[in-house]
Design a protein around this motif. Structure first.
Motif, PDB file in Angstrom:
ATOM      1  N   SER A 173       0.899  -1.142  -0.002  1.00 43.42           N
ATOM      2  CA  SER A 173       0.105   0.221  -0.043  1.00 43.42           C
ATOM      3  C   SER A 173       0.741   1.186   0.152  1.00 43.42           C
ATOM      4  N   TYR A 174       0.257   2.318  -0.620  1.00 38.86           N
ATOM      5  CA  TYR A 174       1.007   3.437  -0.653  1.00 38.86           C
ATOM      6  C   TYR A 174       0.709   4.468   0.412  1.00 38.86           C
ATOM      7  N   THR A 175       1.510   4.768   1.194  1.00 40.18           N
ATOM      8  CA  THR A 175       1.208   5.809   2.305  1.00 40.18           C
ATOM      9  C   THR A 175       2.074   7.204   2.043  1.00 40.18           C
ATOM     10  N   PRO A 176       1.044   8.317   1.704  1.00 38.80           N
ATOM     11  CA  PRO A 176       1.763   9.514   1.574  1.00 38.80           C
ATOM     12  C   PRO A 176       2.547  10.047   2.680  1.00 38.80           C
ATOM     13  N   GLY A 177       3.696  10.783   2.423  1.00 36.22           N
ATOM     14  CA  GLY A 177       4.437  11.248   3.478  1.00 36.22           C
ATOM     15  C   GLY A 177       5.575  10.377   4.007  1.00 36.22           C
ATOM     16  N   THR A 178       5.657   8.986   3.461  1.00 36.10           N
ATOM     17  CA  THR A 178       6.777   8.337   3.744  1.00 36.10           C
ATOM     18  C   THR A 178       7.903   8.526   2.970  1.00 36.10           C
ATOM     19  N   PRO A 179       8.917   8.119   3.441  1.00 28.55           N
ATOM     20  CA  PRO A 179      10.208   8.462   2.733  1.00 28.55           C
ATOM     21  C   PRO A 179      10.280   8.006   1.451  1.00 28.55           C
ATOM     22  N   ALA A 180       9.608   6.852   1.242  1.00 33.70           N
ATOM     23  CA  ALA A 180       9.635   6.013  -0.153  1.00 33.70           C
ATOM     24  C   ALA A 180       8.695   6.886  -0.988  1.00 33.70           C
ATOM     25  N   ALA A 181       7.854   7.537  -0.560  1.00 37.01           N
ATOM     26  CA  ALA A 181       6.897   8.528  -1.370  1.00 37.01           C
ATOM     27  C   ALA A 181       7.377   9.560  -1.649  1.00 37.01           C
ATOM     28  N   GLN A 182       8.423  10.054  -1.119  1.00 37.69           N
ATOM     29  CA  GLN A 182       9.228  11.481  -1.425  1.00 37.69           C
ATOM     30  C   GLN A 182      10.069  11.363  -2.779  1.00 37.69           C
ATOM     31  N   PRO A 183      10.014  12.320  -3.742  1.00 40.85           N
ATOM     32  CA  PRO A 183      10.973  11.998  -4.760  1.00 40.85           C
ATOM     33  C   PRO A 183      12.269  12.354  -4.456  1.00 40.85           C
ATOM     34  N   GLU A 184      13.166  11.699  -4.976  1.00 40.46           N
ATOM     35  CA  GLU A 184      14.757  11.926  -4.742  1.00 40.46           C
ATOM     36  C   GLU A 184      15.073  13.295  -5.272  1.00 40.46           C
ATOM     37  N   TYR A 185      15.667  14.142  -4.577  1.00 40.36           N
ATOM     38  CA  TYR A 185      16.267  15.268  -4.925  1.00 40.36           C
ATOM     39  C   TYR A 185      17.440  15.323  -5.738  1.00 40.36           C
ATOM     40  N   ARG A 186      17.536  15.736  -6.818  1.00 40.49           N
ATOM     41  CA  ARG A 186      18.854  15.585  -7.658  1.00 40.49           C
ATOM     42  C   ARG A 186      19.147  17.317  -8.022  1.00 40.49           C
ATOM     43  N   ALA A 187      20.284  17.561  -7.830  1.00 43.11           N
ATOM     44  CA  ALA A 187      20.760  18.831  -8.125  1.00 43.11           C
ATOM     45  C   ALA A 187      20.492  19.118  -9.670  1.00 43.11           C
ATOM     46  N   PRO A 188      19.912  20.244 -10.146  1.00 42.26           N
ATOM     47  CA  PRO A 188      19.536  20.460 -11.580  1.00 42.26           C
ATOM     48  C   PRO A 188      21.022  20.584 -12.255  1.00 42.26           C
ATOM     49  N   ARG A 189      21.110  19.928 -13.466  1.00 49.15           N
ATOM     50  CA  ARG A 189      22.359  19.977 -14.169  1.00 49.15           C
ATOM     51  C   ARG A 189      22.603  21.251 -15.143  1.00 49.15           C
ATOM     52  N   PRO A 190      23.540  21.774 -14.942  1.00 49.98           N
ATOM     53  CA  PRO A 190      24.037  23.063 -15.634  1.00 49.98           C
ATOM     54  C   PRO A 190      23.802  22.731 -17.064  1.00 49.98           C
ATOM     55  N   ALA A 191      23.113  23.589 -17.859  1.00 48.93           N
ATOM     56  CA  ALA A 191      22.886  23.155 -19.286  1.00 48.93           C
ATOM     57  C   ALA A 191      23.765  24.176 -20.062  1.00 48.93           C
ATOM     58  N   THR A 192      24.601  23.819 -20.725  1.00 46.13           N
ATOM     59  CA  THR A 192      25.398  24.712 -21.607  1.00 46.13           C
ATOM     60  C   THR A 192      25.304  24.428 -22.955  1.00 46.13           C
ATOM     61  N   GLU A 193      25.672  25.372 -23.870  1.00 41.46           N
ATOM     62  CA  GLU A 193      25.469  25.319 -25.230  1.00 41.46           C
ATOM     63  C   GLU A 193      26.181  24.102 -25.639  1.00 41.46           C
ATOM     64  N   THR A 194      26.279  23.856 -27.175  1.00 42.96           N
ATOM     65  CA  THR A 194      27.204  22.899 -27.527  1.00 42.96           C
ATOM     66  C   THR A 194      28.353  22.869 -27.226  1.00 42.96           C
ATOM     67  N   LYS A 195      29.310  22.109 -27.546  1.00 42.10           N
ATOM     68  CA  LYS A 195      30.721  22.086 -27.015  1.00 42.10           C
ATOM     69  C   LYS A 195      31.448  23.514 -27.785  1.00 42.10           C
ATOM     70  N   PRO A 196      32.638  23.929 -26.885  1.00 41.17           N
ATOM     71  CA  PRO A 196      33.278  25.073 -27.578  1.00 41.17           C
ATOM     72  C   PRO A 196      33.862  25.092 -28.816  1.00 41.17           C
ATOM     73  N   SER A 197      33.998  25.970 -29.762  1.00 40.96           N
ATOM     74  CA  SER A 197      34.083  25.891 -30.991  1.00 40.96           C
ATOM     75  C   SER A 197      35.438  25.311 -31.261  1.00 40.96           C
ATOM     76  N   PHE A 198      36.552  25.577 -30.124  1.00 40.94           N
ATOM     77  CA  PHE A 198      37.703  25.154 -30.608  1.00 40.94           C
ATOM     78  C   PHE A 198      38.023  23.698 -30.523  1.00 40.94           C
ATOM     79  N   LYS A 199      36.714  22.821 -30.048  1.00 42.82           N
ATOM     80  CA  LYS A 199      36.519  21.548 -29.835  1.00 42.82           C
ATOM     81  C   LYS A 199      35.985  20.760 -31.098  1.00 42.82           C
ATOM     82  N   THR A 200      35.717  21.688 -31.926  1.00 45.82           N
ATOM     83  CA  THR A 200      34.872  21.142 -33.276  1.00 45.82           C
ATOM     84  C   THR A 200      35.862  21.050 -34.584  1.00 45.82           C
ATOM     85  N   THR A 201      35.491  20.131 -35.321  1.00 50.99           N
ATOM     86  CA  THR A 201      36.473  20.103 -36.594  1.00 50.99           C
ATOM     87  C   THR A 201      36.112  21.066 -37.539  1.00 50.99           C
ATOM     88  N   GLU A 202      35.007  21.694 -37.371  1.00 49.33           N
ATOM     89  CA  GLU A 202      34.856  22.810 -38.488  1.00 49.33           C
ATOM     90  C   GLU A 202      35.519  24.018 -38.069  1.00 49.33           C
TER      91      GLU A 202
END
Length: 91
Positions: free
Chosen positions: A2-31
């Motif tokens: 049975s599911y019981t709200p408020g129990t530790p198993a019911a709480q979503p695991e907190y994950r730190a947001p991943r920093p989103a960057t643009e594509t890789k820097p230009s000096f790392k590209t073949t172009e």
């Protein structure tokens, strides 16, 4: 089970947001390296092939125009590469 709200198993695991960057820097590209090589090749070719008295040949003014065209193409390519894409590289 049975599911019981408020129990530790019911709480979503907190994950730190991943920093989103643009594509890789230009000096790392073949172009980027292709742009450097092509630009240098154009400038070297214009230095080696002199513009003659008859107006034929490949002079510095023509070479710089071609380098400008290649640079604009490179900038458009980088803009398209960055449009809507994300890299999650944590280097």
């Amino acid at each position: 089970m049975s599911y019981t709200p408020g129990t530790p198993a019911a709480q979503p695991e907190y994950r730190a947001p991943r920093p989103a960057t643009e594509t890789k820097p230009s000096f790392k590209t073949t172009e980027f390296y292709a742009w450097i090589i092509v630009s240098l090749a154009i400038l070297i070719a214009s230095a080696l092939v002199d513009k003659g008295d008859d107006g034929q040949g490949f002079g510095a003014a023509d070479a710089w125009w071609y380098v400008a065209f290649v640079t604009v193409g490179y900038m458009i390519s980088r803009g398209l590469a960055k449009a809507g894409s994300r890299s999650h590289n944590h280097d």
